[in-house]
Design an enzyme around this catalytic site. Structure first.
Site, PDB file in Angstrom:
ATOM      1  N   SER A   1      19.864 -19.893 -40.868  1.00  0.00           N
ATOM      2  CA  SER A   1      19.264 -19.940 -39.531  1.00  0.00           C
ATOM      3  C   SER A   1      18.266 -18.800 -39.382  1.00  0.00           C
ATOM      4  O   SER A   1      17.311 -18.728 -40.138  1.00  0.00           O
ATOM      5  CB  SER A   1      20.369 -19.883 -38.466  1.00  0.00           C
TER       6      SER A   1
ATOM      7  N   HIS B   1      18.154 -24.223 -39.435  1.00  0.00           N
ATOM      8  CA  HIS B   1      17.975 -24.450 -38.003  1.00  0.00           C
ATOM      9  C   HIS B   1      16.503 -24.294 -37.660  1.00  0.00           C
ATOM     10  O   HIS B   1      15.936 -23.209 -37.779  1.00  0.00           O
ATOM     11  CB  HIS B   1      18.802 -23.454 -37.193  1.00  0.00           C
TER      12      HIS B   1
ATOM     13  N   MET C   1      22.472 -16.469 -36.837  1.00  0.00           N
ATOM     14  CA  MET C   1      23.382 -16.215 -35.726  1.00  0.00           C
ATOM     15  C   MET C   1      24.486 -17.265 -35.710  1.00  0.00           C
ATOM     16  O   MET C   1      24.297 -18.393 -36.167  1.00  0.00           O
ATOM     17  CB  MET C   1      22.641 -16.274 -34.389  1.00  0.00           C
TER      18      MET C   1
ATOM     19  N   ASP D   1      27.878 -21.579 -37.546  1.00  0.00           N
ATOM     20  CA  ASP D   1      27.663 -22.938 -38.029  1.00  0.00           C
ATOM     21  C   ASP D   1      27.970 -23.052 -39.517  1.00  0.00           C
ATOM     22  O   ASP D   1      27.429 -22.303 -40.326  1.00  0.00           O
ATOM     23  CB  ASP D   1      26.210 -23.356 -37.771  1.00  0.00           C
TER      24      ASP D   1
END
Length: 360
Positions: A179, A206, A300, A303
């Site tokens: 991400s 992401h 962050m 996930d």
């Protein structure tokens, strides 16, 4: 207090961002109208984090970013439009050292900002704690003589040796979840994979829909393997890197006995997309975990931590990027805390480790 510098040529945008962060109560804020003022304030104000518009008069955001990183490196969050042109500029900014980006609102700014306010606050707070990675060749870029990337023809020539399939296990697969800070980090891993790397690589980064195709094209220009965005059912083949399309979730299925990458509408049960968790769970369902390598990189949140931990328990080999190189240590830290990482290592060692495991 977090010292925040807001840089934007739009007085309305500066006011909106200032209002949002003043309401948080723990930000000391200064405003700048263009890149020239941003460079001056970076030295005088010494902010902990900067939000930086790309398109500005006098000095644009990319030029300002280069100077910020050369003179006093600071975590920067780009304010970017979601157009293809905006995506390409943002990817260049991330390559220059920006930590993250937030979408520039379309239409009525005051109404649009309400919709993304939580995202803006979260990204700026994360950036303020982020590790800044040194940008290779930055001085040369500022002088206008940066070394060029390997041309597409050179990449193709390096791939002429073909794909090595002998001595490898069937249906081998590499999964990568990433991400915040991902584009720069992936540039330190994927181009290092050999032209005859025997397994396909699936990447859940992401990213918005408008960003993933330009990102895949950028990676394809510097990798020995072929890199493409997955936007339709795609058979998974060795020698290929697949980037999940933004605005959707990439999963693995079997069609006609072959592993296939599919894109599905975003599952609202998951916060981040393309979802690393869903990609990992689909690998559990359709692959032999003993033939899976799962890599968790900077970002962050958490996930993919649960799915990758389960993959490890079932026999997959897993890597978490170490805190010393992760721009944001959230996702790798979650995997480590759950006991889901076989190895924890800095980014510069990950490609070699993937290569070793895939060739055994």
């Amino acid at each position: 207090m977090i010292k925040l510098l807001i840089v934007d040529d739009s007085a309305l945008m500066r006011r909106q961002l200032n209002t949002i962060f003043q309401a948080e109560g723990d930000f000391e804020i200064r405003l700048a109208r263009n890149g020239r003022e941003a460079v001056e304030e970076n030295t005088e104000f010494e902010p902990d984090v900067v939000t930086l518009d790309i398109n500005m008069p006098e000095m644009d955001g990319l030029t300002a970013l280069s100077l910020l990183m050369a003179e006093r490196p600071v975590p920067v969050v780009m304010v970017s439009s979601l157009t293809e042109k905006g995506a390409m500029a943002t990817l260049e900014a991330l390559n220059l050292g920006a930590v993250d980006y937030i979408p520039k609102p379309d239409g009525t700014i005051s109404l649009s900002m309400v919709q993304i306010e939580a995202e803006v606050i979260a990204k700026v707070r994360a950036a303020a704690r982020a590790r800044i990675r040194t940008t290779r060749g930055l001085a040369a870029r500022i002088r206008g003589s940066a070394p060029s990337r390997a041309p597409r023809t050179e990449r193709a020539e390096r791939s002429d040796t073909g794909i090595r399939r002998t001595g490898t296990r069937g249906d081998g697969l590499v999964l990568i979840g990433v991400s915040t800070g991902g584009p720069r980090t992936l540039e330190d891993i994927l181009p290092r994979l050999a032209a005859d790397f025997p397994w396909p690589v699936l990447v859940a980064q992401h990213m918005p829909m408008s960003f993933t195709r330009p990102f895949a094209e950028r990676m394809d220009s510097i990798c020995r393997l072929s890199v493409s965005e997955v936007s339709r059912p795609t058979p998974i083949e060795p020698g290929n890197i697949y980037i999940g399309r933004g605005g959707a979730d990439m999963v693995i299925a079997r069609r006609g006995g072959r592993l296939t990458a599919l894109m599905r509408p975003e599952d609202p049960s998951y916060l981040w997309h393309p979802s690393v968790e869903l990609l990992g769970r689909s690998a559990i369902e359709h692959c032999d975990p003993a033939n899976v390598i799962a890599v968790m990189l900077t970002g962050m949140g958490n996930d993919g931590a649960e799915a990758f931990t389960e993959l490890k328990r079932l026999g997959a080999r897993t890597i978490a990027e170490s805190e010393e190189t992760a721009v944001v240590f959230g996702m790798p830290a979650e995997l480590i805390q759950r006991g889901g990482a076989n190895l924890v290592m800095p980014v510069e060692r990950i490609a070699d480790q993937i290569q070793i495991w895939a060739e055994r």
